[in-house]
Design an enzyme around this catalytic site. Structure first.
Site, PDB file in Angstrom:
ATOM      1  N   PRO A  98       0.814  -1.219   0.000  1.00 12.45           N
ATOM      2  CA  PRO A  98       0.000   0.000   0.000  1.00 12.45           C
ATOM      3  C   PRO A  98       0.848   1.271   0.000  1.00 12.45           C
ATOM      4  O   PRO A  98       0.354   2.352  -0.334  1.00 12.45           O
ATOM      5  CB  PRO A  98      -0.798  -0.093   1.304  1.00 12.45           C
ATOM      6  CG  PRO A  98      -0.736  -1.528   1.726  1.00 12.45           C
ATOM      7  CD  PRO A  98       0.530  -2.075   1.156  1.00 12.45           C
ATOM      8  N   GLU A 125       0.257  -7.795   8.258  1.00 11.24           N
ATOM      9  CA  GLU A 125       0.470  -6.375   8.542  1.00 11.24           C
ATOM     10  C   GLU A 125       1.635  -5.803   7.758  1.00 11.24           C
ATOM     11  O   GLU A 125       1.810  -4.603   7.682  1.00 11.24           O
ATOM     12  CB  GLU A 125       0.690  -6.160  10.042  1.00 11.24           C
ATOM     13  CG  GLU A 125      -0.478  -6.625  10.886  1.00 11.24           C
ATOM     14  CD  GLU A 125      -1.811  -6.067  10.425  1.00 11.24           C
ATOM     15  OE1 GLU A 125      -1.933  -4.838  10.362  1.00 11.24           O
ATOM     16  OE2 GLU A 125      -2.715  -6.857  10.122  1.00 11.24           O
ATOM     17  N   ARG A 163      -0.410  -7.114 -21.711  1.00 13.82           N
ATOM     18  CA  ARG A 163      -1.103  -6.662 -22.927  1.00 13.82           C
ATOM     19  C   ARG A 163      -0.331  -5.585 -23.683  1.00 13.82           C
ATOM     20  O   ARG A 163      -0.665  -5.285 -24.823  1.00 13.82           O
ATOM     21  CB  ARG A 163      -2.544  -6.255 -22.631  1.00 13.82           C
ATOM     22  CG  ARG A 163      -2.706  -5.143 -21.636  1.00 13.82           C
ATOM     23  CD  ARG A 163      -4.140  -5.035 -21.197  1.00 13.82           C
ATOM     24  NE  ARG A 163      -5.058  -4.784 -22.305  1.00 13.82           N
ATOM     25  CZ  ARG A 163      -5.054  -3.691 -23.045  1.00 13.82           C
ATOM     26  NH1 ARG A 163      -4.179  -2.738 -22.801  1.00 13.82           N
ATOM     27  NH2 ARG A 163      -5.913  -3.538 -24.025  1.00 13.82           N
ATOM     28  N   ASP A 178      -3.434   2.740 -29.101  1.00 20.21           N
ATOM     29  CA  ASP A 178      -2.558   3.892 -29.308  1.00 20.21           C
ATOM     30  C   ASP A 178      -3.385   5.155 -29.467  1.00 20.21           C
ATOM     31  O   ASP A 178      -3.095   6.165 -28.850  1.00 20.21           O
ATOM     32  CB  ASP A 178      -1.690   3.699 -30.552  1.00 20.21           C
ATOM     33  CG  ASP A 178      -0.590   2.686 -30.303  1.00 20.21           C
ATOM     34  OD1 ASP A 178      -0.365   2.340 -29.122  1.00 20.21           O
ATOM     35  OD2 ASP A 178       0.036   2.240 -31.277  1.00 20.21           O
TER      36      ASP A 178
END
Ligand code: 9D3
Length: 251
Positions: A98, A125, A163, A178
């Protein structure tokens, strides 16, 4: 014929089963079959040496929750490095946490040029700080919400990166991507029927006037971005016409 590069992705996790479904999905599966990417999932527990396969322990200094031990993670990465030694041994070790930098398309593009990625999924944790400091070359978060671990984040990263690899998408899809990498939100799209429950498709889209359609789509994309994600407009190159449109909505 130019040979496309192949990318190796290793994932370290306490929950390898979580990856079964998403990684047998079409795009990734096809990329694997074409030899463009190889994804190996490793159970961190397999790199422990004690009878109970202990991967976590109490936090020094106290506090609730367990912390992932450094040894199994370092040893797993060592072993991955050894097995890839002929490949130059150059690898990016990414800790999903995080506290990492926010994962955006730009980061996906950065990772897509690497030959070898190792993704470490945290749990509990946290992860012993020495993993961050002396093993990870990068820390990534997929957004400001609380997940139970890095697994889903790793899947998001893999999907976004794979991808982008040359040869994974058809040339049609990549060309379309694009053109959509304009930095704007997408314009509204319609398909048949022309009238559904009394709701009509915008007239201009039926006109066959391609220049007018292109202008309408650009306007819609700009207005939508202005309304929903105005901060994105700061990074977009705008024409005089675009600016006039934006100014006219602010009057
Ligand atoms: C005491 C728990 N935390 C305070 C709310 C910190 C915390 C540690 C570990 C919160 C979540 C987690 C597990 N999450 C991840 O490992 C994670 C994650 C995420 O939760 N959100 C967005 N991206 C990521 S990448 C890895």
């Amino acid at each position: 014929m130019v040979r496309l590069k192949s990318v190796q992705i290793d994932i370290l996790t306490l929950f390898p089963e979580m990856f079964q479904g998403p990684f047998t999905e079409s795009i990734l599966q096809r990329a694997v079959e074409r030899g463009l990417v190889r994804v190996d999932i490793h159970n961190i527990r397999d790199f422990t040496h004690d009878r109970h396969h202990t991967a976590d322990d109490y936090a020094y200094g106290g506090g609730a929750g367990m912390v992932l031990k450094p040894e199994p993670i370092f040893e797993a990465v060592d072993k991955i490095k050894e097995s890839q030694a002929p490949n130059g041994g150059d690898l990016a070790v990414i800790l999903l946490t995080p506290q990492g930098r926010l994962f955006e398309q730009k980061v996906a593009q950065e990772l897509a040029v690497q030959r070898h990625l190792v993704l470490i999924c945290g749990r509990y944790e946290g992860v012993d700080e020495r993993v961050r400091e002396h093993l990870a070359s990068d820390e990534v978060s997929i957004g400001d919400y609380v997940l139970s671990g890095g697994e889903l984040a790793a899947m998001v990263v893999v999907e976004a990166v794979v991808r982008l690899l040359p040869g994974v998408l058809g040339s049609e899809a990549s060309a379309r991507d694009d053109s959509h990498a304009s930095g704007l939100l997408e314009y509204p799209q319609y398909t048949r029927p022309e009238l559904y429950r009394g709701w009509a498709v915008p007239e201009v889209l039926l006109s066959g006037n391609h220049a007018q359609i292109a202008r309408w789509r650009r306007q819609q994309a700009i207005l939508r971005t202005l309304a929903r994600r105005p901060e994105l407009l700061e990074r977009v190159e705008l024409s005089l016409e675009d600016r006039q449109l934006i100014d006219s909505t602010r009057l």
